[in-house]
Structure formats: structure tokens, C-alpha cells
Design a protein around this motif. Structure first.
Motif, mmCIF file in Angstrom:
data_model
loop_
_atom_site.group_PDB
_atom_site.id
_atom_site.type_symbol
_atom_site.label_atom_id
_atom_site.label_comp_id
_atom_site.label_asym_id
_atom_site.label_seq_id
_atom_site.Cartn_x
_atom_site.Cartn_y
_atom_site.Cartn_z
ATOM 1 N N ARG A 114 -8.371 -12.643 -2.224
ATOM 2 C CA ARG A 114 -8.262 -12.030 -0.894
ATOM 3 C C ARG A 114 -8.546 -10.543 -1.013
ATOM 4 N N ARG A 115 -9.242 -10.028 -0.014
ATOM 5 C CA ARG A 115 -9.501 -8.599 0.049
ATOM 6 C C ARG A 115 -8.671 -7.998 1.161
ATOM 7 N N LEU A 116 -7.960 -6.929 0.818
ATOM 8 C CA LEU A 116 -7.182 -6.162 1.789
ATOM 9 C C LEU A 116 -7.647 -4.717 1.682
ATOM 10 N N GLY A 117 -8.575 -4.330 2.515
ATOM 11 C CA GLY A 117 -9.075 -2.957 2.464
ATOM 12 C C GLY A 117 -9.798 -2.681 1.160
ATOM 13 N N ASP A 118 -9.229 -1.791 0.354
ATOM 14 C CA ASP A 118 -9.850 -1.370 -0.895
ATOM 15 C C ASP A 118 -9.335 -2.132 -2.110
ATOM 16 N N ASN A 169 0.879 -1.158 0.000
ATOM 17 C CA ASN A 169 0.000 0.000 0.000
ATOM 18 C C ASN A 169 0.920 1.211 0.000
ATOM 19 N N LYS A 170 0.947 1.944 -1.103
ATOM 20 C CA LYS A 170 1.874 3.061 -1.252
ATOM 21 C C LYS A 170 1.486 4.263 -0.392
ATOM 22 N N ARG A 171 0.250 4.343 0.030
ATOM 23 C CA ARG A 171 -0.179 5.481 0.857
ATOM 24 C C ARG A 171 0.432 5.429 2.247
ATOM 25 N N ASN A 172 0.409 4.248 2.858
ATOM 26 C CA ASN A 172 0.921 4.156 4.225
ATOM 27 C C ASN A 172 2.191 3.309 4.324
ATOM 28 N N ASN A 173 2.738 2.900 3.194
ATOM 29 C CA ASN A 173 3.986 2.141 3.125
ATOM 30 C C ASN A 173 3.921 0.836 3.926
ATOM 31 N N VAL A 174 2.759 0.193 3.887
ATOM 32 C CA VAL A 174 2.587 -1.094 4.556
ATOM 33 C C VAL A 174 2.611 -2.183 3.497
ATOM 34 N N SER A 175 3.502 -3.144 3.689
ATOM 35 C CA SER A 175 3.540 -4.267 2.755
ATOM 36 C C SER A 175 3.283 -5.550 3.519
ATOM 37 N N GLN A 176 2.727 -6.513 2.811
ATOM 38 C CA GLN A 176 2.493 -7.808 3.427
ATOM 39 C C GLN A 176 2.549 -8.887 2.355
ATOM 40 N N ASP A 177 2.808 -10.108 2.815
ATOM 41 C CA ASP A 177 2.859 -11.254 1.935
ATOM 42 C C ASP A 177 1.548 -12.015 2.030
ATOM 43 N N LEU A 178 1.055 -12.440 0.868
ATOM 44 C CA LEU A 178 -0.143 -13.265 0.818
ATOM 45 C C LEU A 178 0.243 -14.630 0.278
ATOM 46 N N LYS A 187 8.612 -12.932 -11.388
ATOM 47 C CA LYS A 187 9.513 -12.599 -10.289
ATOM 48 C C LYS A 187 10.805 -11.966 -10.785
ATOM 49 N N ASN A 188 11.448 -12.591 -11.767
ATOM 50 C CA ASN A 188 12.756 -12.130 -12.232
ATOM 51 C C ASN A 188 12.671 -11.057 -13.313
ATOM 52 N N SER A 189 11.481 -10.800 -13.829
ATOM 53 C CA SER A 189 11.305 -9.772 -14.857
ATOM 54 C C SER A 189 10.073 -8.932 -14.520
ATOM 55 N N PRO A 190 10.102 -8.202 -13.432
ATOM 56 C CA PRO A 190 8.898 -7.473 -13.010
ATOM 57 C C PRO A 190 8.474 -6.380 -13.978
ATOM 58 N N SER A 191 9.389 -5.895 -14.806
ATOM 59 C CA SER A 191 9.027 -4.819 -15.722
ATOM 60 C C SER A 191 8.291 -5.312 -16.960
ATOM 61 N N LEU A 192 8.192 -6.633 -17.170
ATOM 62 C CA LEU A 192 7.459 -7.144 -18.327
ATOM 63 C C LEU A 192 5.976 -6.812 -18.232
ATOM 64 N N ASN A 193 5.420 -6.885 -17.046
ATOM 65 C CA ASN A 193 4.009 -6.617 -16.831
ATOM 66 C C ASN A 193 3.884 -5.995 -15.446
ATOM 67 N N VAL A 194 3.380 -4.788 -15.392
ATOM 68 C CA VAL A 194 3.383 -4.037 -14.142
ATOM 69 C C VAL A 194 1.957 -3.697 -13.737
ATOM 70 N N VAL A 195 1.654 -3.813 -12.452
ATOM 71 C CA VAL A 195 0.368 -3.373 -11.923
ATOM 72 C C VAL A 195 0.434 -1.855 -11.832
ATOM 73 N N GLU A 196 -0.353 -1.182 -12.667
ATOM 74 C CA GLU A 196 -0.326 0.270 -12.691
ATOM 75 C C GLU A 196 -1.500 0.807 -11.881
ATOM 76 N N ASP A 197 -1.270 0.983 -10.596
ATOM 77 C CA ASP A 197 -2.282 1.520 -9.707
ATOM 78 C C ASP A 197 -1.596 2.544 -8.808
ATOM 79 N N PRO A 198 -2.247 3.687 -8.570
ATOM 80 C CA PRO A 198 -1.597 4.716 -7.750
ATOM 81 C C PRO A 198 -1.454 4.339 -6.276
ATOM 82 N N VAL A 199 -2.235 3.377 -5.799
ATOM 83 C CA VAL A 199 -2.200 3.046 -4.375
ATOM 84 C C VAL A 199 -1.503 1.718 -4.106
#
Length: 197
Positions: free
Chosen positions: A94-98, A77-86, A149-161
């Protein structure tokens, strides 16, 4: 301009006209017919042969079945800098907030293939807040595709949050050595208490 320049221009104009006229005249000519393919006979041993079997039917699934694989996804979550593993199995959501994270599949290359790669097919849905407080919230799909995993720039989740990435896909292949449970020695038991009072 002198007469010599005018003569050269006239000559060039006449020459270009002649070239264009000959090119246009060639367009009206009949083109030769395309060669006709010759029909050949199919060999007898191939005339009665059955269609080859579908490879998916004869080749068993290599490695852990899809339903038993476990993917580890990182979510930030880029707003509060909280990361977690699922840790999720294919088919789970899985739903995590929004945000809703759906895992459809996870794969990794067998140990005998190079380069090694781990990937997961993921869908990310985020909530769209309506101005009307009584209206039901709607979900918008912001990503649907393979993450690597080794090529994260091939496909990126483009979300502001939210940011989502693949960490691991737990599965095994035939003949693959299982990793040792633990190479560290177990801690010794504490010494008995000898204090006599």
C-alpha cells in the motif's frame, strides 16, 4: 645503587633468560601425533534405510494458510501526527503519500505456546525527492524485517517521518475456540410512535 641491588638484577636477568630459552627449546620438539579415528561399520538395518521425509512435506501448515491471514499495521506520519490502520494480506503493498508498506508474512504463536507473540515481516520504502523537478522520484528501502507487537524494540523502523508497527495478525489454529461474535445484547427496537394528530 649498591652492589646488592646490582647482583639481584643480574640474577633476575639470568633467570628470565633461562626460562625464555627453555620455552623456546620446547617449541622445536615434535608434537605427538593426533589419534586416528577408528572406522566402524554401519548397522545393516540403517544401511538400507531411506532418508527421513522432509517435515514440511508431511506436516500440513498449522493454522490459517498464509494467503488468508490478515495483518493490521499501524502507520504514523510524525510530521502531521496522523496515524491510520492498514489491513493487509501477505503479498500486498500500500502507498500512503511518500511511503510504501509491503507485507510479506504475518504470524502469531498458537494458543498453547507461551509467551504469546504476534509478528509481521514488513518492508518500508520512502520516496527520495530529486532536486530536478522533471526527474522521476526514486524509492529507498528504509526497513525490511520482522516487527513484533509485544517486543517493538527488537526491530524498529528508523525513519524520520514514518513509524510502522504490528497491531494484529488475524489467523486461527485447529482446536482454537472462535471468539464470540458479540457479548453485548442487541439494542431494542424503538417504541412505535403513538402520537395521533
Amino acid at each position: 645503587m649498591d652492589t646488592r641491588s646490582l647482583t639481584m638484577r643480574s640474577f633476575a636477568t639470568v633467570l628470565m633468560s633461562a626460562v625464555l630459552a627453555s620455552m623456546l627449546a620446547a617449541c622445536g620438539q615434535d608434537t605427538p601425533e593426533a589419534p586416528v579415528a577408528q572406522e566402524t561399520a554401519v548397522p545393516e538395518d540403517l544401511q538400507t534405510a531411506e532418508a527421513p521425509p522432509d517435515p514440511a512435506e508431511i506436516t500440513p501448515e498449522i493454522g490459517t494458510p498464509m494467503a488468508e491471514r490478515i495483518a493490521t499495521l499501524g502507520v504514523l506520519n510524525k510530521r502531521n501526527n496522523v496515524s491510520q490502520d492498514l489491513e493487509m494480506k501477505p503479498g500486498e503493498a500500500r502507498r500512503l503519500g511518500d511511503v510504501i508498506i509491503r507485507l510479506s508474512a504475518c504470524e502469531r504463536t498458537p494458543p498453547w505456546e507461551m509467551p504469546r507473540e504476534t509478528g509481521a515481516f514488513v518492508q518500508v520504502l520512502t520516496i527520495i525527492k530529486d532536486a530536478d523537478a522533471e526527474a522521476e522520484d526514486r524509492w529507498k528501502r528504509v526497513f525490511s524485517g520482522w516487527l513484533f507487537k509485544n517486543s517493538p524494540s527488537l526491530n524498529v523502523v528508523e525513519d524520520p517521518v514514518y513509524d510502522v508497527w504490528v497491531k494484529e495478525c488475524a489467523m486461527s489454529f485447529p482446536g482454537e475456540a472462535s471468539p464470540p461474535a458479540s457479548s453485548a445484547p442487541e439494542p431494542a427496537a424503538p417504541p412505535p410512535d403513538n402520537n395521533e394528530t
